[in-house]
Design a protein around this motif. Structure first.
Motif, PDB file in Angstrom:
ATOM      1  N   SER A  17      25.103  59.993  -8.001  1.00 27.05           N
ATOM      2  CA  SER A  17      25.119  59.893  -6.538  1.00 27.05           C
ATOM      3  C   SER A  17      24.902  58.430  -6.140  1.00 27.05           C
ATOM      4  O   SER A  17      24.354  57.640  -6.899  1.00 27.05           O
ATOM      5  CB  SER A  17      24.021  60.765  -5.932  1.00 27.05           C
ATOM      6  N   TRP A  18      25.346  58.079  -4.932  1.00 32.11           N
ATOM      7  CA  TRP A  18      25.125  56.723  -4.446  1.00 32.11           C
ATOM      8  C   TRP A  18      23.634  56.419  -4.413  1.00 32.11           C
ATOM      9  O   TRP A  18      23.207  55.324  -4.775  1.00 32.11           O
ATOM     10  CB  TRP A  18      25.737  56.535  -3.060  1.00 32.11           C
ATOM     11  N   LYS A  19      22.849  57.380  -3.977  1.00 35.98           N
ATOM     12  CA  LYS A  19      21.402  57.181  -3.885  1.00 35.98           C
ATOM     13  C   LYS A  19      20.809  56.823  -5.249  1.00 35.98           C
ATOM     14  O   LYS A  19      20.040  55.872  -5.379  1.00 35.98           O
ATOM     15  CB  LYS A  19      20.750  58.449  -3.332  1.00 35.98           C
ATOM     16  N   ASP A  22      26.101  69.718 -12.453  1.00 37.73           N
ATOM     17  CA  ASP A  22      25.146  69.414 -11.384  1.00 37.73           C
ATOM     18  C   ASP A  22      24.298  68.192 -11.732  1.00 37.73           C
ATOM     19  O   ASP A  22      24.024  67.344 -10.873  1.00 37.73           O
ATOM     20  CB  ASP A  22      24.255  70.614 -11.087  1.00 37.73           C
ATOM     21  N   THR A  23      23.882  68.096 -12.985  1.00 39.07           N
ATOM     22  CA  THR A  23      23.109  66.936 -13.440  1.00 39.07           C
ATOM     23  C   THR A  23      23.952  65.665 -13.336  1.00 39.07           C
ATOM     24  O   THR A  23      23.471  64.620 -12.891  1.00 39.07           O
ATOM     25  CB  THR A  23      22.617  67.143 -14.882  1.00 39.07           C
ATOM     26  N   PHE A  24      25.214  65.749 -13.748  1.00 36.50           N
ATOM     27  CA  PHE A  24      26.116  64.605 -13.646  1.00 36.50           C
ATOM     28  C   PHE A  24      26.241  64.156 -12.193  1.00 36.50           C
ATOM     29  O   PHE A  24      26.168  62.963 -11.898  1.00 36.50           O
ATOM     30  CB  PHE A  24      27.492  64.954 -14.217  1.00 36.50           C
ATOM     31  N   ILE A  25      26.429  65.105 -11.298  1.00 32.42           N
ATOM     32  CA  ILE A  25      26.565  64.784  -9.868  1.00 32.42           C
ATOM     33  C   ILE A  25      25.304  64.082  -9.368  1.00 32.42           C
ATOM     34  O   ILE A  25      25.377  63.054  -8.693  1.00 32.42           O
ATOM     35  CB  ILE A  25      26.853  66.055  -9.049  1.00 32.42           C
ATOM     36  N   LYS A  26      24.157  64.630  -9.717  1.00 28.09           N
ATOM     37  CA  LYS A  26      22.881  64.047  -9.274  1.00 28.09           C
ATOM     38  C   LYS A  26      22.704  62.626  -9.814  1.00 28.09           C
ATOM     39  O   LYS A  26      22.303  61.723  -9.082  1.00 28.09           O
ATOM     40  CB  LYS A  26      21.736  64.937  -9.749  1.00 28.09           C
ATOM     41  N   LYS A  76      39.320  60.051 -11.942  1.00 32.48           N
ATOM     42  CA  LYS A  76      39.583  61.485 -11.781  1.00 32.48           C
ATOM     43  C   LYS A  76      38.461  62.337 -12.357  1.00 32.48           C
ATOM     44  O   LYS A  76      38.153  63.394 -11.828  1.00 32.48           O
ATOM     45  CB  LYS A  76      40.912  61.873 -12.414  1.00 32.48           C
ATOM     46  N   ILE A  77      37.832  61.876 -13.421  1.00 27.33           N
ATOM     47  CA  ILE A  77      36.727  62.640 -14.006  1.00 27.33           C
ATOM     48  C   ILE A  77      35.583  62.744 -13.001  1.00 27.33           C
ATOM     49  O   ILE A  77      35.017  63.809 -12.801  1.00 27.33           O
ATOM     50  CB  ILE A  77      36.259  62.027 -15.341  1.00 27.33           C
ATOM     51  N   PHE A  78      35.276  61.649 -12.329  1.00 27.64           N
ATOM     52  CA  PHE A  78      34.218  61.669 -11.318  1.00 27.64           C
ATOM     53  C   PHE A  78      34.604  62.575 -10.157  1.00 27.64           C
ATOM     54  O   PHE A  78      33.777  63.316  -9.633  1.00 27.64           O
ATOM     55  CB  PHE A  78      33.924  60.249 -10.823  1.00 27.64           C
ATOM     56  N   ILE A  79      35.865  62.532  -9.757  1.00 25.91           N
ATOM     57  CA  ILE A  79      36.339  63.381  -8.662  1.00 25.91           C
ATOM     58  C   ILE A  79      36.264  64.854  -9.060  1.00 25.91           C
ATOM     59  O   ILE A  79      35.777  65.684  -8.293  1.00 25.91           O
ATOM     60  CB  ILE A  79      37.777  62.997  -8.252  1.00 25.91           C
TER      61      ILE A  79
END
Length: 85
Positions: A67-69, A60-64, A8-11
């Motif tokens: 990422s799968w990439k 935003d940094t966490f998302i980057k 859930k934290i990632f979501i």
């Protein structure tokens, strides 16, 4: 909680929703995840998460970084290096 995956934290972070949690095992180590030590601290961190605009940069940094990439880059590089050797 030692064997759980905090999906859930990632979501939440992927959807740019601030996260405030109690201190349990397996939480991602990130400034985007605010850890509260008690009830009063939880309330204060929730207020902070709602108001603080710099937290958006941390999210935003966490998302980057998650990422799968980004997560598979080193694995893919290793496979490609193994093929070309």
């Amino acid at each position: 909680t030692e064997n759980m995956n905090p999906l859930k934290i990632f979501i939440y972070l992927a959807n740019r929703i601030p996260v405030v949690s109690t201190d349990v095992s397996n939480l991602p180590d990130s400034p985007a995840v605010l850890i509260a030590n008690n009830h009063e601290d939880f309330i204060e961190k929730c207020k902070y998460a709602i108001k603080e605009t710099t937290l958006r940069n941390e999210i935003d940094t966490f998302i980057k970084n998650n990422s799968w990439k980004k997560r598979f880059k080193s694995l893919i590089d290793e496979v490609i290096d193994g093929i070309s050797s």
